[in-house]
Design an enzyme around this catalytic site. Structure first.
Site, PDB file in Angstrom:
ATOM      1  N   LEU A  46      11.288   8.085  -6.509  1.00  0.00           N
ATOM      2  CA  LEU A  46      10.212   7.253  -7.190  1.00  0.00           C
ATOM      3  C   LEU A  46       9.877   6.475  -6.031  1.00  0.00           C
ATOM      4  O   LEU A  46      10.580   5.727  -5.351  1.00  0.00           O
ATOM      5  CB  LEU A  46      10.724   6.540  -8.317  1.00  0.00           C
ATOM      6  CG  LEU A  46      10.690   7.039  -9.727  1.00  0.00           C
ATOM      7  CD1 LEU A  46      11.370   6.394 -10.614  1.00  0.00           C
ATOM      8  CD2 LEU A  46       9.208   7.432  -9.958  1.00  0.00           C
ATOM      9  N   ASP A  47       8.484   6.118  -5.943  1.00  0.00           N
ATOM     10  CA  ASP A  47       8.012   5.150  -4.832  1.00  0.00           C
ATOM     11  C   ASP A  47       8.649   3.853  -5.109  1.00  0.00           C
ATOM     12  O   ASP A  47       8.994   3.424  -6.308  1.00  0.00           O
ATOM     13  CB  ASP A  47       6.605   4.962  -4.888  1.00  0.00           C
ATOM     14  CG  ASP A  47       5.670   6.371  -4.478  1.00  0.00           C
ATOM     15  OD1 ASP A  47       6.533   7.188  -3.714  1.00  0.00           O
ATOM     16  OD2 ASP A  47       4.750   6.450  -4.812  1.00  0.00           O
ATOM     17  N   PRO A  48       8.688   3.042  -3.979  1.00  0.00           N
ATOM     18  CA  PRO A  48       9.124   1.569  -4.303  1.00  0.00           C
ATOM     19  C   PRO A  48       8.424   0.988  -5.411  1.00  0.00           C
ATOM     20  O   PRO A  48       9.010  -0.053  -6.311  1.00  0.00           O
ATOM     21  CB  PRO A  48       9.255   0.757  -2.937  1.00  0.00           C
ATOM     22  CG  PRO A  48       9.129   2.080  -2.038  1.00  0.00           C
ATOM     23  CD  PRO A  48       8.664   3.368  -2.724  1.00  0.00           C
ATOM     24  N   ALA A  50       7.258   2.049  -8.153  1.00  0.00           N
ATOM     25  CA  ALA A  50       7.544   2.558  -9.229  1.00  0.00           C
ATOM     26  C   ALA A  50       8.763   2.043  -9.809  1.00  0.00           C
ATOM     27  O   ALA A  50       9.794   1.785  -9.323  1.00  0.00           O
ATOM     28  CB  ALA A  50       7.530   3.934  -9.182  1.00  0.00           C
ATOM     29  N   ARG A 184      -0.822   8.710  -8.202  1.00  0.00           N
ATOM     30  CA  ARG A 184      -1.745   8.103  -7.397  1.00  0.00           C
ATOM     31  C   ARG A 184      -2.880   8.962  -7.109  1.00  0.00           C
ATOM     32  O   ARG A 184      -3.838   8.389  -6.787  1.00  0.00           O
ATOM     33  CB  ARG A 184      -1.380   7.439  -6.139  1.00  0.00           C
ATOM     34  CG  ARG A 184      -0.938   8.682  -5.060  1.00  0.00           C
ATOM     35  CD  ARG A 184      -0.198   8.106  -3.619  1.00  0.00           C
ATOM     36  NE  ARG A 184       1.135   7.641  -4.120  1.00  0.00           N
ATOM     37  CZ  ARG A 184       1.917   7.028  -3.132  1.00  0.00           C
ATOM     38  NH1 ARG A 184       1.102   6.640  -2.217  1.00  0.00           N
ATOM     39  NH2 ARG A 184       3.125   6.579  -3.415  1.00  0.00           N
TER      40      ARG A 184
END
Length: 308
Positions: A46-48, A50, A184
């Site tokens: 998961l992206d930072p 998120a 995104r």
């Protein structure tokens, strides 16, 4: 002599509520240390930016992490209209900012239709996909861009949950999608279709495969238990290994068949499913691993858990 692993032999799946501004690997390492676990792995980053559901596999569960990586996901996200960024989310450098108060809720609703079902997406340069061994996001941070092939993904649900008017309108969306979907990219493509640009300003994963937010636990909650050395309570928070495989049919083996399977030998199972793979259980209900049919119609082991 095999090197002895440090830590406890912990087995199961922790549904972690990943905090914001932290990488998935950072969260994994902290959780592993709290559990003092011998072995652990996550099931896709998961992206930072998120937050939310991040299943972590401990011990024997790591053998089945691919099934969670390939599972469908669910998200709640906020898109900000009128602003584009280099990364497609709030962490990236702002590229353009043009007021978009003229974009109405009705326009957004009408445009969402084209992003449901089977769609093509070009992965972001800020994704974890690799190009010649390097993650794309590392290349992007160096100012490099490489050609990416579009990929087909499935958007099962895309609902507008809220619309907040303003100079830069914000919309809240709920998404259920297949693996490999980039939220995104949905935001950027929607902004382009509306003619105003957009980026993700909030992202929360609410589901990953069979696991949902209500099952998740924060690192702070885990740390409280670790401070009390309440390892039994920590272990009780782990989901059984076979929960990651809820979509597969189950086969129960006789005691004799279990012995053969554990030795890697195929066995005859009456009325075995014709599926490409299935879960194997003993008559006592113990999960053994995954099996499949061989060319002779016998059940053979595909991936087994280690048992005492």
């Amino acid at each position: 002599m095999a090197k002895r692993r440090r830590g406890r032999p912990v087995h199961g799946i922790l549904v972690l509520d990943k905090p914001i501004d932290k990488s998935s690997n950072w969260a994994l390492q902290v959780a592993k240390a709290i559990y003092n676990a011998q072995k652990a792995g996550h099931t896709g980053s998961l992206d930072p930016l998120a937050t939310g559901v991040l299943p972590l596999c401990f011990g024997e569960a790591t053998k089945f992490s691919q099934y969670l990586l390939n599972a469908n996901k669910a998200y709640r996200s906020t898109f900000t209209l009128g602003v584009t960024t280099a990364s497609g989310d709030a962490e990236g450098k702002v590229l353009t900012a043009e007021p978009a108060e003229h974009i109405s809720e009705q326009q957004v609703l009408a445009m969402l239709d084209q992003f449901r079902g089977s769609i093509e997406q070009v992965p972001s340069m800020y994704s974890a996909l690799k190009h010649e061994g390097q993650p794309l996001y590392k290349l992007a941070r160096k100012g490099l861009e490489v050609e990416r092939k579009s990929r087909r993904v499935e958007i099962f649900t895309l609902e507008l949950e809220a619309y907040r008017a303003g100079e830069y309108p914000e919309i809240d969306v709920y998404i259920e999608c297949s693996k490999g979907t980039y939220v995104r990219s949905i935001a950027e493509d929607l902004g382009a279709a509306l003619g105003c640009g957009a980026h993700v300003s909030m992202l929360n994963r609410t589901g990953a495969g069979p696991f949902v937010a209500s099952q998740s636990v924060s690192l702070a909650e885990l740390q409280v238990l670790r401070d009390r050395e309440a390892f039994d309570e920590l272990d009780a928070l782990l989901q059984p290994v076979d929960q990651a495989l809820g979509h597969l049919p189950a086969v129960t083996l006789s005691e004799a068949a279990v012995d053969y399977i554990k030795q890697g030998q195929p066995v005859m199972v009456p009325k075995a499913p014709s599926d490409s793979e299935f879960k194997l259980y003993s008559e006592q209900g113990s999960f053994l691993g995954i099996g499949e049919l061989n060319d002779d119609g016998l059940v053979k082991p595909r991936r087994l858990i280690a048992t005492n």
